[in-house]
Design a protein around this motif. Structure first.
Motif, PDB file in Angstrom:
ATOM      1  N   ARG A 207       0.855  -0.993   0.250  1.00 51.71           N
ATOM      2  CA  ARG A 207      -0.232   0.304  -0.158  1.00 51.71           C
ATOM      3  C   ARG A 207       0.791   1.174   0.043  1.00 51.71           C
ATOM      4  NH1 ARG A 207      -4.527  -1.581   4.446  1.00 51.71           N
ATOM      5  NH2 ARG A 207      -5.807  -3.923   3.232  1.00 51.71           N
ATOM      6  N   LEU A 208       1.970   1.603  -0.741  1.00 48.40           N
ATOM      7  CA  LEU A 208       2.584   3.035  -0.578  1.00 48.40           C
ATOM      8  C   LEU A 208       2.132   3.334  -1.940  1.00 48.40           C
ATOM      9  CD1 LEU A 208       5.980   0.443  -1.948  1.00 48.40           C
ATOM     10  CD2 LEU A 208       5.132   1.245   0.725  1.00 48.40           C
ATOM     11  N   PRO A 209       2.410   4.606  -1.271  1.00 50.70           N
ATOM     12  CA  PRO A 209       2.200   6.225  -2.540  1.00 50.70           C
ATOM     13  C   PRO A 209       2.845   5.972  -3.580  1.00 50.70           C
ATOM     14  CG  PRO A 209       3.082   6.332  -0.280  1.00 50.70           C
ATOM     15  CD  PRO A 209       2.590   5.256   0.152  1.00 50.70           C
ATOM     16  N   ASP A 210       2.339   6.724  -4.172  1.00 53.55           N
ATOM     17  CA  ASP A 210       3.084   7.464  -5.963  1.00 53.55           C
ATOM     18  C   ASP A 210       4.549   7.470  -5.235  1.00 53.55           C
ATOM     19  OD1 ASP A 210       1.264   6.766  -6.777  1.00 53.55           O
ATOM     20  OD2 ASP A 210       0.124   8.871  -7.634  1.00 53.55           O
ATOM     21  N   ALA A 211       5.445   7.551  -5.558  1.00 50.02           N
ATOM     22  CA  ALA A 211       6.812   7.573  -6.007  1.00 50.02           C
ATOM     23  C   ALA A 211       7.362   7.448  -4.988  1.00 50.02           C
ATOM     24  CB  ALA A 211       6.822   9.262  -6.431  1.00 50.02           C
ATOM     25  N   THR A 212       7.209   6.558  -4.087  1.00 51.29           N
ATOM     26  CA  THR A 212       7.773   5.090  -2.727  1.00 51.29           C
ATOM     27  C   THR A 212       8.790   4.506  -2.956  1.00 51.29           C
ATOM     28  OG1 THR A 212       5.841   6.534  -1.598  1.00 51.29           O
ATOM     29  CG2 THR A 212       7.567   5.130  -0.375  1.00 51.29           C
ATOM     30  N   PRO A 213       9.564   3.604  -2.857  1.00 50.73           N
ATOM     31  CA  PRO A 213      11.395   3.537  -2.895  1.00 50.73           C
ATOM     32  C   PRO A 213      10.487   2.039  -1.399  1.00 50.73           C
ATOM     33  CG  PRO A 213      12.260   4.805  -2.246  1.00 50.73           C
ATOM     34  CD  PRO A 213      10.864   5.972  -2.508  1.00 50.73           C
ATOM     35  N   VAL A 214      11.200   1.405  -2.170  1.00 49.23           N
ATOM     36  CA  VAL A 214      11.316  -0.021  -0.908  1.00 49.23           C
ATOM     37  C   VAL A 214      12.436  -0.110  -0.692  1.00 49.23           C
ATOM     38  CG1 VAL A 214       9.071  -0.886  -1.518  1.00 49.23           C
ATOM     39  CG2 VAL A 214      10.926  -2.210  -2.380  1.00 49.23           C
ATOM     40  N   LEU A 215      12.952  -0.692   0.819  1.00 51.20           N
ATOM     41  CA  LEU A 215      14.028  -1.345   1.486  1.00 51.20           C
ATOM     42  C   LEU A 215      13.989  -2.366   1.686  1.00 51.20           C
ATOM     43  CD1 LEU A 215      14.467   0.928   4.716  1.00 51.20           C
ATOM     44  CD2 LEU A 215      15.364   1.337   2.738  1.00 51.20           C
ATOM     45  N   HIS A 216      14.652  -3.052   0.757  1.00 53.11           N
ATOM     46  CA  HIS A 216      14.993  -4.562  -0.389  1.00 53.11           C
ATOM     47  C   HIS A 216      16.050  -4.831   0.829  1.00 53.11           C
ATOM     48  CE1 HIS A 216      14.297  -7.807  -3.406  1.00 53.11           C
ATOM     49  NE2 HIS A 216      15.045  -8.158  -1.869  1.00 53.11           N
ATOM     50  N   THR A 217      15.622  -6.080   1.397  1.00 54.95           N
ATOM     51  CA  THR A 217      16.724  -5.988   2.317  1.00 54.95           C
ATOM     52  C   THR A 217      17.415  -7.629   2.092  1.00 54.95           C
ATOM     53  OG1 THR A 217      16.005  -5.112   4.497  1.00 54.95           O
ATOM     54  CG2 THR A 217      17.573  -6.619   5.040  1.00 54.95           C
ATOM     55  N   SER A 218      18.480  -8.236   2.102  1.00 51.37           N
ATOM     56  CA  SER A 218      18.812  -9.779   2.005  1.00 51.37           C
ATOM     57  C   SER A 218      19.227  -9.731   2.781  1.00 51.37           C
ATOM     58  CB  SER A 218      19.291 -10.010   0.140  1.00 51.37           C
ATOM     59  OG  SER A 218      18.801  -9.695  -0.592  1.00 51.37           O
ATOM     60  N   ARG A 219      18.897 -11.252   3.424  1.00 53.32           N
ATOM     61  CA  ARG A 219      20.105 -12.086   5.108  1.00 53.32           C
ATOM     62  C   ARG A 219      20.228 -13.153   4.509  1.00 53.32           C
ATOM     63  NH1 ARG A 219      17.049 -11.657  10.691  1.00 53.32           N
ATOM     64  NH2 ARG A 219      18.922  -9.338  11.185  1.00 53.32           N
ATOM     65  N   VAL A 220      21.355 -13.488   4.234  1.00 49.65           N
ATOM     66  CA  VAL A 220      21.962 -15.217   4.360  1.00 49.65           C
ATOM     67  C   VAL A 220      22.388 -15.298   5.374  1.00 49.65           C
ATOM     68  CG1 VAL A 220      23.282 -16.771   3.441  1.00 49.65           C
ATOM     69  CG2 VAL A 220      22.526 -14.102   2.118  1.00 49.65           C
ATOM     70  N   THR A 221      22.105 -16.585   5.556  1.00 52.37           N
ATOM     71  CA  THR A 221      22.490 -17.301   6.899  1.00 52.37           C
ATOM     72  C   THR A 221      23.735 -18.365   6.559  1.00 52.37           C
ATOM     73  OG1 THR A 221      20.200 -17.455   8.237  1.00 52.37           O
ATOM     74  CG2 THR A 221      21.558 -19.155   9.040  1.00 52.37           C
ATOM     75  N   HIS A 222      24.721 -18.227   6.591  1.00 50.28           N
ATOM     76  CA  HIS A 222      25.346 -19.461   6.834  1.00 50.28           C
ATOM     77  C   HIS A 222      25.789 -20.429   8.192  1.00 50.28           C
ATOM     78  CE1 HIS A 222      27.140 -16.341   3.667  1.00 50.28           C
ATOM     79  NE2 HIS A 222      26.903 -15.032   4.322  1.00 50.28           N
ATOM     80  N   GLY A 223      26.345 -20.979   7.016  1.00 56.17           N
ATOM     81  CA  GLY A 223      27.009 -22.730   8.470  1.00 56.17           C
ATOM     82  C   GLY A 223      27.989 -23.250   8.194  1.00 56.17           C
ATOM     83  N   THR A 224      28.449 -24.179   8.342  1.00 53.89           N
ATOM     84  CA  THR A 224      29.600 -25.032   8.114  1.00 53.89           C
ATOM     85  C   THR A 224      30.202 -24.134   7.116  1.00 53.89           C
ATOM     86  OG1 THR A 224      28.727 -26.767   9.811  1.00 53.89           O
ATOM     87  CG2 THR A 224      30.953 -27.059   8.086  1.00 53.89           C
ATOM     88  N   ASP A 225      32.083 -24.122   7.687  1.00 57.26           N
ATOM     89  CA  ASP A 225      32.312 -23.840   6.104  1.00 57.26           C
ATOM     90  C   ASP A 225      32.428 -22.584   5.605  1.00 57.26           C
ATOM     91  OD1 ASP A 225      34.416 -25.710   6.485  1.00 57.26           O
ATOM     92  OD2 ASP A 225      33.458 -27.556   5.610  1.00 57.26           O
ATOM     93  N   ASP A 226      30.648 -21.881   6.429  1.00 57.46           N
ATOM     94  CA  ASP A 226      31.206 -20.368   5.845  1.00 57.46           C
ATOM     95  C   ASP A 226      30.176 -20.675   4.310  1.00 57.46           C
ATOM     96  OD1 ASP A 226      32.319 -19.301   7.917  1.00 57.46           O
ATOM     97  OD2 ASP A 226      33.905 -18.367   6.624  1.00 57.46           O
ATOM     98  N   ARG A 227      29.081 -21.729   4.593  1.00 61.25           N
ATOM     99  CA  ARG A 227      28.475 -22.265   3.423  1.00 61.25           C
ATOM    100  C   ARG A 227      27.406 -21.697   4.102  1.00 61.25           C
ATOM    101  NH1 ARG A 227      25.016 -26.496   2.088  1.00 61.25           N
ATOM    102  NH2 ARG A 227      25.647 -27.636   4.435  1.00 61.25           N
TER     103      ARG A 227
END
Length: 259
Positions: A207-227
């Motif tokens: 429900r964004l007004p006109d001319a309004t950007p989104v904040l797009h966050t990407s979170r990566v979960t890393h495990g053994t050997d940084d995989r």
């Protein structure tokens, strides 16, 4: 006020004059814009010219048109909500986030099978067309009306190696962290944030007004050997929320000295 005389199309002249009134504080944030008739009289122009000027300012993000109520000056204040982007683990092994917002589900989670793209494969360290489980959630904060889209993408390789995950890919992220830890992983996270203009479905859902950007966050979960094991994507209107981070200094390894 006398008729304005400036270079450019007439509606651009009117838009510039209204913009100046907004930026100078004459038209205050959250206040209704003068009616079309009032603007016509003020600038001595026709109704189509006023409408084109308001449309231009709406595209710039200075004006918000509320159906049935009219045009309002967009607020320039602080976002309504601060989202804490931290993760903690209790002594009992339970993971928690530091977001104190009581998010409520707008709909039931949508679970589906998909595949990596060029965009989603890169942070997961996978090629394109690798099989994924996806889970989409649309959440809302009742206190502020802020909406958030949350997506979890789980590679089949992660799900198959984590007991219970392939059978329930709609497991909440904090509970997935616990499952991954139980499977033997020592977890850490990396996160990136970018601002972009929304896609049509995002604009409607948030429900964004006109001319309004989104904040797009990407979170990566890393495990053994940084995989990379898991990718989460959060999308929220930049006019409604800000993201907050706790930053600590890493301890550098001690330098070896020659003897």
């Amino acid at each position: 006020m006398s008729e304005i005389q400036r270079p450019g199309a007439l509606y651009q002249q009117v838009a510039a004059a209204i913009r100046e009134a907004i930026l100078s504080g004459e038209f205050e944030p959250e206040a209704p814009l003068p009616s079309e008739s009032q603007l016509m009289a003020r600038y001595r122009v026709s109704r189509p010219t006023v409408r084109n000027a308001v449309a231009a300012l709406r595209a710039e993000g200075l004006i918000d048109v509320r159906h049935g109520k009219g045009s309002f000056v967009r607020s320039s204040g602080l976002p309504a909500l601060t989202i804490e982007r931290r993760i903690s683990r209790t002594t009992g092994g339970r993971f928690t986030t530091h977001d104190d917002t009581e998010w409520e589900a707008v709909d039931e989670p949508t679970v589906y099978r998909s595949h990596t793209t060029k965009t989603t494969g890169r942070p997961l360290g996978l090629a394109e067309e690798e099989a994924l489980f996806g889970c989409d959630r649309l959440l809302t904060d009742p206190a502020t009306g802020t909406r958030m889209m949350h997506r979890t993408l789980i590679p089949f390789t992660t799900a198959e190696a984590t007991p219970g995950l392939a059978e329930a890919p709609d497991t909440p992220p904090e509970a997935i962290y616990a499952l991954l830890t139980k499977a033997g992983h020592k977890l850490w996270w990396s996160e990136t944030v970018r601002a972009r203009m929304p896609l049509p479905d995002e604009r409607a859902a948030l429900r964004l007004p006109d001319a309004t950007p989104v904040l797009h966050t990407s979170r990566v979960t890393h495990g053994t050997d940084d995989r990379p094991l898991l990718l989460e994507e959060l999308r929220v209107g930049a006019d409604r929320a800000e993201l907050a981070y706790k930053i600590t200094a890493d301890q550098q390894p001690a330098r070896r000295t020659r003897t």
